[in-house]
Design an enzyme around this catalytic site. Structure first.
Site, short mmCIF file in Angstrom:
data_model
loop_
_atom_site.label_atom_id
_atom_site.label_comp_id
_atom_site.label_asym_id
_atom_site.label_seq_id
_atom_site.Cartn_x
_atom_site.Cartn_y
_atom_site.Cartn_z
CD GLU A 82 38.37 58.47 43.05
OE1 GLU A 82 38.75 59.65 43.00
OE2 GLU A 82 38.71 57.59 42.24
CB CYS A 129 44.70 51.44 38.92
SG CYS A 129 42.93 51.80 38.85
CG HIS A 167 34.83 56.41 39.63
ND1 HIS A 167 35.00 55.06 39.44
CD2 HIS A 167 35.91 56.83 40.32
CE1 HIS A 167 36.16 54.70 39.97
NE2 HIS A 167 36.74 55.75 40.53
MN MN Z 1 38.68 55.73 41.65
#
Ligand code: MN
Length: 149
Positions: A63, A117, A65
């Site tokens: 992904e 994270c 973003h």
């Molecule tokens: Mn991510």
């Protein structure tokens, strides 16, 4: 989860009063064998610190973003794709995922990969690769061999 002062680690990668959640909603995006725990999300911080654990052989979603990830490996080892780069990651390594960089984390086949994270509390939704993006990613054989969708 705003008034926790001390929560004990009861086993490696498991903490008191921290529920182990599904990584993402079923069917929302492709991934394999990943759990998610939100460790800190106090409103005043403006960010969240999560712990993800990818089981041996598993992988996170490919992904990208606008928001940035700040990652520290906390358990096991694996490999990561960030932008056009594929590299091995080991205990306590740091990985920064810049805005709009395609990224994916994979655990080795014989080890889990657990990592912290940090993200903004308010953030955009992840984008999945379309056919055109997949074509661009797969132009690099090392990236093509690495990614799982
Ligand atoms: Mn991510």
């Amino acid at each position: 989860m705003s008034e926790h002062i001390h929560r004990r680690q009861r086993a490696a990668g498991l903490w008191d009063e921290v529920p182990v959640l599904a990584y993402k909603q079923d069917g929302a995006a492709p991934f394999r064998d990943v759990t998610r725990q939100v460790l800190f999300e106090h409103a005043a911080l403006g960010c969240q610190l999560r712990y993800f654990e990818v089981a041996p052989g598993g992988h996170s979603t490919l992904e990208r973003h606008e928001h940035v990830h700040a990652v520290m490996v906390l358990k096991g080892r694996g490999r990561a794709l960030v932008g056009g780069q594929v590299f091995a990651v080991e205990l306590h390594d740091l990985v920064e995922v810049p805005a709009l960089a395609w990224h994916q984390f994979r655990a080795d086949t014989d080890e889990p990969l657990g990592f912290l994270c940090m993200v903004n509390a308010v953030r955009d939704r992840p984008q999945l690769p379309d056919a055109e993006s997949m074509g661009e990613l797969c132009a690099d054989p090392a990236v093509a061999a690495f990614i799982r969708t």
